[in-house]
Write a protein that holds these residues in place. Sequence first.
Motif, mmCIF file in Angstrom:
data_model
loop_
_atom_site.group_PDB
_atom_site.id
_atom_site.type_symbol
_atom_site.label_atom_id
_atom_site.label_comp_id
_atom_site.label_asym_id
_atom_site.label_seq_id
_atom_site.Cartn_x
_atom_site.Cartn_y
_atom_site.Cartn_z
ATOM 1 N N TYR A 1 0.843 -1.195 0.000
ATOM 2 C CA TYR A 1 0.000 0.000 0.000
ATOM 3 C C TYR A 1 0.882 1.250 0.000
ATOM 4 O O TYR A 1 1.822 1.357 0.800
ATOM 5 N N TYR A 2 0.546 2.169 -0.911
ATOM 6 C CA TYR A 2 1.339 3.382 -1.087
ATOM 7 C C TYR A 2 0.485 4.624 -0.847
ATOM 8 O O TYR A 2 -0.659 4.713 -1.310
ATOM 9 N N CYS A 3 1.086 5.575 -0.201
ATOM 10 C CA CYS A 3 0.499 6.899 -0.030
ATOM 11 C C CYS A 3 0.962 7.760 -1.218
ATOM 12 O O CYS A 3 2.101 7.620 -1.694
ATOM 13 N N HIS A 4 0.105 8.656 -1.677
ATOM 14 C CA HIS A 4 0.430 9.449 -2.870
ATOM 15 C C HIS A 4 -0.251 10.810 -2.816
ATOM 16 O O HIS A 4 -1.380 10.943 -2.316
ATOM 17 N N ASN A 5 0.445 11.814 -3.329
ATOM 18 C CA ASN A 5 -0.232 13.057 -3.665
ATOM 19 C C ASN A 5 0.429 13.690 -4.880
ATOM 20 O O ASN A 5 1.449 13.195 -5.375
ATOM 21 N N ARG A 6 -0.178 14.737 -5.362
ATOM 22 C CA ARG A 6 0.300 15.386 -6.577
ATOM 23 C C ARG A 6 0.288 16.896 -6.347
ATOM 24 O O ARG A 6 -0.699 17.458 -5.851
ATOM 25 N N TRP A 7 1.404 17.537 -6.704
ATOM 26 C CA TRP A 7 1.527 18.980 -6.499
ATOM 27 C C TRP A 7 2.408 19.559 -7.580
ATOM 28 O O TRP A 7 3.474 19.024 -7.853
ATOM 29 N N ASN A 8 1.922 20.639 -8.206
ATOM 30 C CA ASN A 8 2.689 21.277 -9.291
ATOM 31 C C ASN A 8 3.098 20.272 -10.362
ATOM 32 O O ASN A 8 4.244 20.256 -10.818
ATOM 33 N N ASN A 9 2.143 19.427 -10.749
ATOM 34 C CA ASN A 9 2.356 18.440 -11.817
ATOM 35 C C ASN A 9 3.408 17.388 -11.480
ATOM 36 O O ASN A 9 3.897 16.706 -12.387
ATOM 37 N N LEU A 10 3.736 17.262 -10.222
ATOM 38 C CA LEU A 10 4.663 16.223 -9.792
ATOM 39 C C LEU A 10 3.934 15.254 -8.873
ATOM 40 O O LEU A 10 3.141 15.672 -8.026
ATOM 41 N N SER A 11 4.210 13.983 -9.046
ATOM 42 C CA SER A 11 3.636 12.949 -8.185
ATOM 43 C C SER A 11 4.638 12.569 -7.111
ATOM 44 O O SER A 11 5.835 12.414 -7.389
ATOM 45 N N TYR A 12 4.140 12.411 -5.919
ATOM 46 C CA TYR A 12 4.970 12.008 -4.795
ATOM 47 C C TYR A 12 4.418 10.704 -4.216
ATOM 48 O O TYR A 12 3.202 10.569 -4.027
ATOM 49 N N TRP A 13 5.337 9.775 -3.958
ATOM 50 C CA TRP A 13 4.971 8.453 -3.439
ATOM 51 C C TRP A 13 5.757 8.150 -2.167
ATOM 52 O O TRP A 13 6.925 8.526 -2.047
ATOM 53 N N GLY A 14 5.115 7.431 -1.270
ATOM 54 C CA GLY A 14 5.834 6.877 -0.146
ATOM 55 C C GLY A 14 6.544 5.601 -0.563
ATOM 56 O O GLY A 14 6.456 5.163 -1.706
ATOM 57 N N GLN A 15 7.233 5.004 0.395
ATOM 58 C CA GLN A 15 8.017 3.799 0.104
ATOM 59 C C GLN A 15 7.147 2.548 0.109
ATOM 60 O O GLN A 15 7.577 1.496 -0.370
ATOM 61 N N GLY A 16 5.942 2.648 0.630
ATOM 62 C CA GLY A 16 5.021 1.521 0.659
ATOM 63 C C GLY A 16 5.092 0.734 1.956
ATOM 64 O O GLY A 16 6.132 0.701 2.625
ATOM 65 N N THR A 17 3.967 0.119 2.298
ATOM 66 C CA THR A 17 3.905 -0.743 3.459
ATOM 67 C C THR A 17 3.147 -2.015 3.080
ATOM 68 O O THR A 17 2.101 -1.950 2.432
ATOM 69 N N GLN A 18 3.698 -3.151 3.453
ATOM 70 C CA GLN A 18 3.129 -4.436 3.055
ATOM 71 C C GLN A 18 1.951 -4.811 3.950
ATOM 72 O O GLN A 18 2.042 -4.764 5.185
ATOM 73 N N VAL A 19 0.859 -5.199 3.313
ATOM 74 C CA VAL A 19 -0.298 -5.753 4.010
ATOM 75 C C VAL A 19 -0.508 -7.162 3.488
ATOM 76 O O VAL A 19 -0.643 -7.372 2.269
ATOM 77 N N THR A 20 -0.511 -8.124 4.390
ATOM 78 C CA THR A 20 -0.724 -9.520 4.027
ATOM 79 C C THR A 20 -1.892 -10.072 4.821
ATOM 80 O O THR A 20 -1.893 -9.999 6.053
ATOM 81 N N VAL A 21 -2.880 -10.591 4.098
ATOM 82 C CA VAL A 21 -4.072 -11.154 4.733
ATOM 83 C C VAL A 21 -4.063 -12.653 4.506
ATOM 84 O O VAL A 21 -4.130 -13.108 3.361
ATOM 85 N N SER A 22 -3.978 -13.406 5.573
ATOM 86 C CA SER A 22 -3.926 -14.862 5.457
ATOM 87 C C SER A 22 -5.337 -15.439 5.495
ATOM 88 O O SER A 22 -6.226 -14.940 6.172
ATOM 89 N N SER A 23 -5.501 -16.542 4.760
ATOM 90 C CA SER A 23 -6.828 -17.186 4.692
ATOM 91 C C SER A 23 -6.965 -18.254 5.753
ATOM 92 O O SER A 23 -6.016 -18.591 6.437
#
Length: 115
Positions: free
Chosen positions: A93-115
């Motif tokens: 899962y990544y956080c994101h925003n956009r400002w002045n025509n530039l996209s910014y992303w976080g490094q991501g965090t893993q979500v694992t759902v076991s069955s």
Amino acid sequence: QVQLVESGGGLVQTGGSLRLSCAASGRIFSIVTMNWYRQAPGKQRELVAAITSGGSTNYADSVKGRFTISRDNTKNTVYLQMNSLKPEDTAVYYCHNRWNNLSYWGQGTQVTVSS
């Protein structure tokens, strides 16, 4: 410069809950739309939820009724509360925003759902 740092991912069983957080640097946080994306192995990155500066929200059909996005402008933080998790929610899962025509992303965090 905008920096986004996610936290809160982990391993959870089907039906469980997790709360993701994304802390943002910079002065623009309160005036930009904040987004949560996810990317599962072998799949394209997809938009999960978005929240505007005014607090309006939008969700992917696959998470409606289970996920809630919120923001705290005093803390420059956006949250994703995920309930009733399913194995198909497993992704980075990544956080994101956009400002002045530039996209910014976080490094991501893993979500694992076991069955």
